[in-house]
Design a protein around this motif. Structure first.
Motif, PDB file in Angstrom:
ATOM      1  N   UNK A 302       0.808  -1.219   0.000  1.00  0.00           N
ATOM      2  CA  UNK A 302       0.000   0.000   0.000  1.00  0.00           C
ATOM      3  C   UNK A 302       0.838   1.264   0.000  1.00  0.00           C
ATOM      4  N   UNK A 303       0.226   2.376   0.449  1.00  0.00           N
ATOM      5  CA  UNK A 303       0.874   3.698   0.526  1.00  0.00           C
ATOM      6  C   UNK A 303       1.476   4.111  -0.826  1.00  0.00           C
ATOM      7  N   UNK A 304       0.761   3.828  -1.889  1.00  0.00           N
ATOM      8  CA  UNK A 304       1.254   4.103  -3.238  1.00  0.00           C
ATOM      9  C   UNK A 304       1.132   5.598  -3.554  1.00  0.00           C
ATOM     10  N   UNK A 305       2.199   6.177  -4.074  1.00  0.00           N
ATOM     11  CA  UNK A 305       2.159   7.535  -4.609  1.00  0.00           C
ATOM     12  C   UNK A 305       2.024   7.429  -6.122  1.00  0.00           C
ATOM     13  N   UNK A 306       1.086   8.153  -6.685  1.00  0.00           N
ATOM     14  CA  UNK A 306       0.789   8.007  -8.104  1.00  0.00           C
ATOM     15  C   UNK A 306       1.998   8.285  -8.983  1.00  0.00           C
ATOM     16  N   UNK A 307       2.731   9.349  -8.688  1.00  0.00           N
ATOM     17  CA  UNK A 307       3.859   9.720  -9.547  1.00  0.00           C
ATOM     18  C   UNK A 307       4.961   8.660  -9.544  1.00  0.00           C
ATOM     19  N   UNK A 386     -10.719   4.536  10.280  1.00  0.00           N
ATOM     20  CA  UNK A 386     -10.961   4.179   8.879  1.00  0.00           C
ATOM     21  C   UNK A 386      -9.913   4.696   7.917  1.00  0.00           C
ATOM     22  N   UNK A 387      -8.885   5.405   8.430  1.00  0.00           N
ATOM     23  CA  UNK A 387      -7.878   6.001   7.538  1.00  0.00           C
ATOM     24  C   UNK A 387      -7.094   4.950   6.767  1.00  0.00           C
ATOM     25  N   UNK A 388      -6.796   3.833   7.404  1.00  0.00           N
ATOM     26  CA  UNK A 388      -6.026   2.787   6.729  1.00  0.00           C
ATOM     27  C   UNK A 388      -6.831   2.183   5.578  1.00  0.00           C
ATOM     28  N   UNK A 389      -8.125   2.016   5.798  1.00  0.00           N
ATOM     29  CA  UNK A 389      -8.992   1.496   4.734  1.00  0.00           C
ATOM     30  C   UNK A 389      -9.023   2.461   3.554  1.00  0.00           C
ATOM     31  N   UNK A 390      -9.099   3.767   3.851  1.00  0.00           N
ATOM     32  CA  UNK A 390      -9.098   4.778   2.779  1.00  0.00           C
ATOM     33  C   UNK A 390      -7.767   4.756   2.042  1.00  0.00           C
ATOM     34  N   UNK A 391      -6.677   4.635   2.796  1.00  0.00           N
ATOM     35  CA  UNK A 391      -5.349   4.588   2.177  1.00  0.00           C
ATOM     36  C   UNK A 391      -5.234   3.419   1.225  1.00  0.00           C
ATOM     37  N   UNK A 392      -5.755   2.276   1.615  1.00  0.00           N
ATOM     38  CA  UNK A 392      -5.716   1.089   0.753  1.00  0.00           C
ATOM     39  C   UNK A 392      -6.551   1.303  -0.511  1.00  0.00           C
ATOM     40  N   UNK A 393      -7.700   1.928  -0.338  1.00  0.00           N
ATOM     41  CA  UNK A 393      -8.572   2.171  -1.489  1.00  0.00           C
ATOM     42  C   UNK A 393      -7.914   3.151  -2.462  1.00  0.00           C
ATOM     43  N   UNK A 394      -7.232   4.147  -1.919  1.00  0.00           N
ATOM     44  CA  UNK A 394      -6.553   5.109  -2.787  1.00  0.00           C
ATOM     45  C   UNK A 394      -5.395   4.441  -3.527  1.00  0.00           C
ATOM     46  N   UNK A 395      -4.642   3.596  -2.843  1.00  0.00           N
ATOM     47  CA  UNK A 395      -3.550   2.867  -3.504  1.00  0.00           C
ATOM     48  C   UNK A 395      -4.079   2.012  -4.649  1.00  0.00           C
TER      49      UNK A 395
END
Length: 451
Positions: A302-307, A386-395
């Protein structure tokens, strides 16, 4: 007077050239010496490009600069000072042998700080060097230390003494970022005991500060060490992960496996310690299976940065990798940075094309994703439920956008209009998911307004 300039990369040369024009007229300027990673690895290029520079200090500069300045002050010859490069009378470049590195870093005085009152964080050096020998990295060639001194750490007492002094001068600044390439040294018993002592002394003498450090994934093994650092104020670790492909990691000389990365990040996740990481999707050896392996690892940690999905391994002159890759393919020098990139297959060309388009034509969309990432990161730092769940969804969203572009370009030699068509379709396809994730956040604690 004697002027010393430090620079990391060739990108700063235009600023240094502008400084040189300002320094042309004063008659009191007797000598300009330049040091840092770029001059250490490319002394000939520096002296040819910057005519107002008299010498280059290679590697560690403290002892070299004192020796050089004292010789100049006394009017003595300085062309035999160890670790410097200079122009000879005939215009050729003379490069002197290196002096030994400073083995006891506690001997060095604390740096004089003249700009930290305007900074949001204070940088501090706790060690030098790195036991890793990554083929793309400039740290090893810059210090050029023998095996015994490839990594050297200041004593815990010396480090905390400096922080105590800084707390008195800058009482409102609590963020301390260690600029060491490898804060821990290793996960060995000796180095772990040193780290535990640092944590203990900080808790005792300078509580309520925040620590930010860098490490290799193989350092992240001892739970008790990390727990102690967290109690001392550790907020974030930057990891040099780089790839999810075992083949690529071997070519890079990482001496770390994908399993090492997964174990390290799971340990940090379990302790609630935030981490960021370096990642390079494009390398001289990248093939489709390597991209799939790297995406698989990103899904896991996780914790993916798009760039960073479009990040490329550039080759730094003076590193082992330049010679290695130069034997395989043609190297192309990038004028603005001085780094090299390389001939590549169609897959790499397409990834490059998408990355450039997101940086330029579709910059607004990419910046929106960047601010969304920072907002989610802040929610994690504030321990929002719920921040970790959001982080995973964004990754997952970032990976899905990358895969969307990749799938629609597979096996094709894209022209610019093709790239734009794919990205515009992707923006339309994923815009609703971007909005949904934005709606899951608390606006009162976001890092910044989205673009």
């Amino acid at each position: 007077f004697f002027l010393g300039i430090s620079t990391i990369s060739e990108e700063s040369v235009s600023w240094i050239e502008a400084l040189g024009k300002l320094l042309d007229s004063p008659s009191y300027l007797r000598h300009v010496c330049i040091g840092g990673y770029y001059p250490s690895l490319q002394p000939e290029a520096v002296l040819r490009r910057l005519p107002f520079v008299n010498s280059v200090a290679r590697g560690e500069g403290e002892v070299t600069v004192i020796d050089l300045a004292e010789r100049i002050r006394l009017g003595e010859h300085w062309d035999d000072v160890e670790s410097i490069a200079m122009r000879s009378v005939d215009g050729s470049i003379k490069i002197n042998s290196r002096r030994p590195v400073v083995t006891d870093l506690d001997r060095l005085p604390f740096p004089k700080r003249y700009a930290d009152q305007n900074s949001t964080e204070i940088v501090i050096e706790g060690s030098r060097g790195c036991f890793g020998r990554c083929t793309f990295c400039a740290v090893g060639p810059h210090f050029d230390a023998g095996h015994r001194f490839v990594w050297r750490g200041r004593s815990p007492e010396n480090i905390v003494s400096e922080i105590l002094q800084l707390r008195k001068v800058f009482p409102d600044n609590i963020r301390y970022r260690f600029i060491d390439p490898d804060f821990f040294g290793s996960a060995s018993k000796t180095h772990s005991e040193r780290t535990l002592k640092i944590a203990s002394l900080i808790q005792e003498h300078v509580p309520e500060i925040e620590l930010y450090v860098e490490a290799r994934v193989t350092d992240i093994r001892r739970k008790n060490v990390l727990e102690a650092l967290k109690k001392a104020g550790l907020k974030e670790i930057y990891l040099g992960i780089e790839s999810g492909s075992e083949k690529i990691l071997t070519y890079m000389g990482k001496n770390a496996s994908v399993t090492d990365t997964i174990n390290a990040t799971r340990l940090l996740d379990g302790l609630g310690i935030n981490y960021q990481y370096g990642y390079m999707m494009v390398t001289p050896w990248t093939e489709y299976d390597d991209v799939l392996a790297s995406l698989s690892l990103l899904r896991t940690i996780g914790r993916v940065q798009f760039d960073k999905l479009f990040n490329e391994l550039y080759l730094i002159p003076g590193t082992v990798l330049v010679e290695q890759v130069g034997k395989q393919c043609q190297l192309i020098r990038e004028e603005c940075t001085g780094y090299y990139f390389y001939e590549s297959n169609q897959l790499v060309k397409n990834i490059r094309a998408f990355g450039i388009a997101f940086e330029t034509t579709y910059k607004t969309f990419a910046e929106n994703l960047w601010f969304l990432y920072k907002d989610v990161q802040r929610h994690e730092q504030c321990h929002v439920e719920g921040a970790i769940t959001i982080q995973r969804r964004l990754s997952d969203l970032f990976i899905a956008i990358f895969e969307f572009c990749l799938e629609r370009s597979e096996g094709k030699a894209l022209i610019e209009s093709d790239v734009h068509d794919v990205i515009e379709t992707a923006i339309v396809h994923f815009q609703s998911e971007v909005g949904i994730i934005r709606g899951m956040l608390n606006p009162s604690i976001t890092f910044s307004k989205s673009v």
